[in-house]
Scaffold this active site. Structure first.
Site, short mmCIF file in Angstrom:
data_model
loop_
_atom_site.label_atom_id
_atom_site.label_comp_id
_atom_site.label_asym_id
_atom_site.label_seq_id
_atom_site.Cartn_x
_atom_site.Cartn_y
_atom_site.Cartn_z
CD GLU A 146 7.24 4.40 -0.16
OE1 GLU A 146 7.34 5.18 0.81
OE2 GLU A 146 7.84 3.29 -0.22
CD GLU A 151 9.40 -2.90 -0.32
OE1 GLU A 151 10.36 -2.21 0.04
OE2 GLU A 151 8.24 -2.77 0.16
#
Length: 307
Positions: A146, A151
């Site tokens: 991933e 974020e």
């Protein structure tokens, strides 16, 4: 958040060729490019159990409703709303370039992935721009990897995070997170360009064109027992470098609420909380990619886990 004038078109960065993009210039979301995750979790067919909260104790129910995701003023808006739906206290949206039945809409191995956005912040908010593998080539999450382009830890608008998840199938996975402190004159609520350049053996993070982090070490192991990932015990257990970052990934954009990373919202958290995306642009290296050798791990930063 107020909408600024759309970013002017500009040439591709030196050495890169534009191969896919969405400028959100129409009046609706292009469903040939984006699909939606729906609900508050998923069924794990390996353990035959329902996994609520997307495995992170998240509080939102994802929808494809126009209130949660729409195009306006040449920008995509993803809105987390404080409202009850199907037992959840919030609704939001999670868009992806992979259809719900698993068919690819867009994915790519290696390249430059660039997104211009205004990002909401507040206690309990978890907006993210990220990438997942099109197929579980090396095993279930996180053995196939991933990549998190951007974020934030919801209550801190002055820092962005760039992460990779790798290793064996959960729970024997690894996480490396880099943290970038923004200039004192700005926050994530302002317009910024977030990007990663992913090449064989190296992933680099950029903020407004400034290179701020590089990762050149990871590993992947496909060994499992009873559906649980195993830590490698010998060199032959490790998948050939640069696995797991050696196969196609697709894009995701969402605003999660709550969860074991940002905690729960408080009275000061403002809703609707809206992620505004001006464009998404993907490039390939014009001259192609050479081979790469793994780096020694050295000291790796470690952060809160995203299960």
């Amino acid at each position: 958040m107020t909408r600024a004038r759309k970013a002017p078109a500009r040439p591709a960065p030196d050495g890169w060729t534009l191969v896919w993009n969405d400028e959100f210039d129409g009046d609706q979301i292009d469903r040939s490019k984006w699909d939606f995750d729906i609900g508050n979790g998923f069924f794990d067919y390996h353990s035959h159990t329902w996994v609520p909260g997307w495995g992170n104790e998240e509080l939102q129910y994802y929808t494809d409703a126009a209130a949660n995701a729409y195009v306006k003023d040449s920008a995509l808006h993803i809105c987390a709303i404080k409202e009850s739906l199907h037992g959840c206290g919030y609704t939001s949206a999670r868009l992806k370039t992979r259809s719900r039945d698993g068919a690819p809409l867009f994915n790519q191995t290696y390249g430059r992935f660039e997104i211009r956005a205004q990002v909401p912040w507040g206690k309990g908010l978890w907006p993210a721009l990220w990438m997942l593998p099109q197929n579980d080539t090396h095993g279930r999450w996180a053995a196939s990897g991933e990549i998190d382009i951007m974020e934030i830890h919801g209550e801190d608008p002055t820092r962005t995070l760039g992460s990779i998840h790798f290793g064996s199938t959960y729970p024997k996975r690894s996480l490396v997170t880099h943290t970038h402190k923004l200039p004192s004159t700005t926050t994530v609520a302002d317009w910024h360009v977030y990007a990663v350049e992913w090449e064989p053996g190296e992933i680099r993070w950029y903020f407004d064109g400034v290179h701020w982090a590089t990762q050149g070490f990871w590993w992947s192991c496909s060994q499992t027992r009873d559906g649980q990932g195993l830590a490698p015990r010998r060199a032959s257990d490790i998948n050939p470098w640069p696995a797991p970052f050696d196969h196609p990934f697709y894009l995701l954009m969402n605003v999660a609420v709550g969860g074991n990373f940002p905690g729960v919202p408080n009275a000061q958290t403002q809703f609707p909380a809206t992620l505004v995306v001006d464009y998404v642009r993907v490039y390939q290296r014009s001259a192609g990619y050479g081979e790469s050798k793994p780096r020694a791990p050295g000291r790796m930063p470690y952060s809160k886990q995203k299960a």
